[in-house]
Write an enzyme that holds these catalytic residues in place. Structure first.
Site, PDB file in Angstrom:
ATOM      1  N   GLU A   1      -1.772  -7.007   8.383  1.00 49.77           N
ATOM      2  CA  GLU A   1      -0.093  -6.499   8.525  1.00 49.77           C
ATOM      3  C   GLU A   1      -0.137  -8.003   9.926  1.00 49.77           C
ATOM      4  O   GLU A   1      -0.920  -8.633  10.417  1.00 49.77           O
ATOM      5  CB  GLU A   1      -0.032  -5.694   8.558  1.00 49.77           C
ATOM      6  CG  GLU A   1       0.880  -5.722   9.234  1.00 49.77           C
ATOM      7  CD  GLU A   1       2.217  -5.634   8.450  1.00 49.77           C
ATOM      8  OE1 GLU A   1       2.045  -6.926   7.669  1.00 49.77           O
ATOM      9  OE2 GLU A   1       3.138  -5.054   7.447  1.00 49.77           O
TER      10      GLU A   1
ATOM     11  N   HIS B   1       0.834  -1.120   0.227  1.00 47.60           N
ATOM     12  CA  HIS B   1      -0.081   0.410   0.009  1.00 47.60           C
ATOM     13  C   HIS B   1       0.753   0.728  -0.154  1.00 47.60           C
ATOM     14  O   HIS B   1       2.172   1.300   0.346  1.00 47.60           O
ATOM     15  CB  HIS B   1      -1.221  -0.186   1.458  1.00 47.60           C
ATOM     16  CG  HIS B   1      -0.278   0.269   2.605  1.00 47.60           C
ATOM     17  ND1 HIS B   1       0.034   1.725   3.344  1.00 47.60           N
ATOM     18  CD2 HIS B   1      -0.051  -1.235   3.813  1.00 47.60           C
ATOM     19  CE1 HIS B   1       1.178   0.931   3.970  1.00 47.60           C
ATOM     20  NE2 HIS B   1       0.787  -0.408   4.486  1.00 47.60           N
TER      21      HIS B   1
END
Length: 186
Positions: free
Chosen positions: A80, A10
């Site tokens: 994550e 990202h």
């Protein structure tokens, strides 16, 4: 084998810019992070993807959207690494009480173990391997580095060998039957 796994980390957030560990905290992209994500549309748009997956966190979903993949399927396995008590804390701050700490070599109290991270990322590898053609995943720094290690048949802690910058494209594939890195951090 024709399978390729394309990885996109990202775009930058406030915490990624200042080195704070970000897992469950759902931060937006910074304005320049959005610009960088838009810049991914060109090179990614030239590819044909059979499967497009994204982490559920807004920073990954927004990156996918701005890169031209608003239809990306949310996959919880792409979140994550859960940092637990170290959420929002920098490595330097952690090392004040745990000298030499890294996510690759030390526990994250209240967070995930490398085995837990590996188990969910192995499911992503299996999905990509079962797909005819290219798979694109949009996710996070540590999880994508661990995913790379698992693609290559390495233990999760070997993700430490793959520095991964924000808003970059990396490609995993095969040379004959061996899993390889085809392109990194471009």
């Amino acid at each position: 084998m024709s399978t390729e796994l394309w990885l996109v980390r990202h775009g930058p957030t406030e915490w990624s810019e200042n080195g704070r560990h970000t897992s469950v905290t759902d931060l937006p992209l910074l304005p320049h992070g959005e610009e960088l994500a838009r810049g991914l549309a060109g090179p990614l748009g030239e590819q044909d993807f059979a499967l497009v997956l994204t982490s559920p966190r807004q920073r990954a979903r927004r990156t996918a959207e701005l890169a031209g993949f608003a239809h990306a399927e949310v996959d919880e396995d792409l979140v994550e690494w859960a940092y637990g008590d170290y959420e929002g804390v920098t490595t330097a701050e952690i090392r004040e009480s745990v000298p030499g700490w890294t996510v690759w070599s030390h526990p994250c109290p209240g967070g995930e173990t490398p085995e837990e991270v590996g188990a969910r990322l192995d499911r992503v590898v299996a999905r990509a391997d079962g797909c005819e053609g290219r798979t694109l995943v949009v996710a996070h720094g540590h999880s994508l580095r661990a995913l790379t290690a698992r693609w290559l048949g390495l233990p999760v802690h070997d993700g430490r060998l793959f520095r991964l910058d924000t808003a970059t494209v990396s490609v995993l594939g095969h040379e004959r039957e061996s899993p390889v890195v085809l392109r990194w951090n471009s």
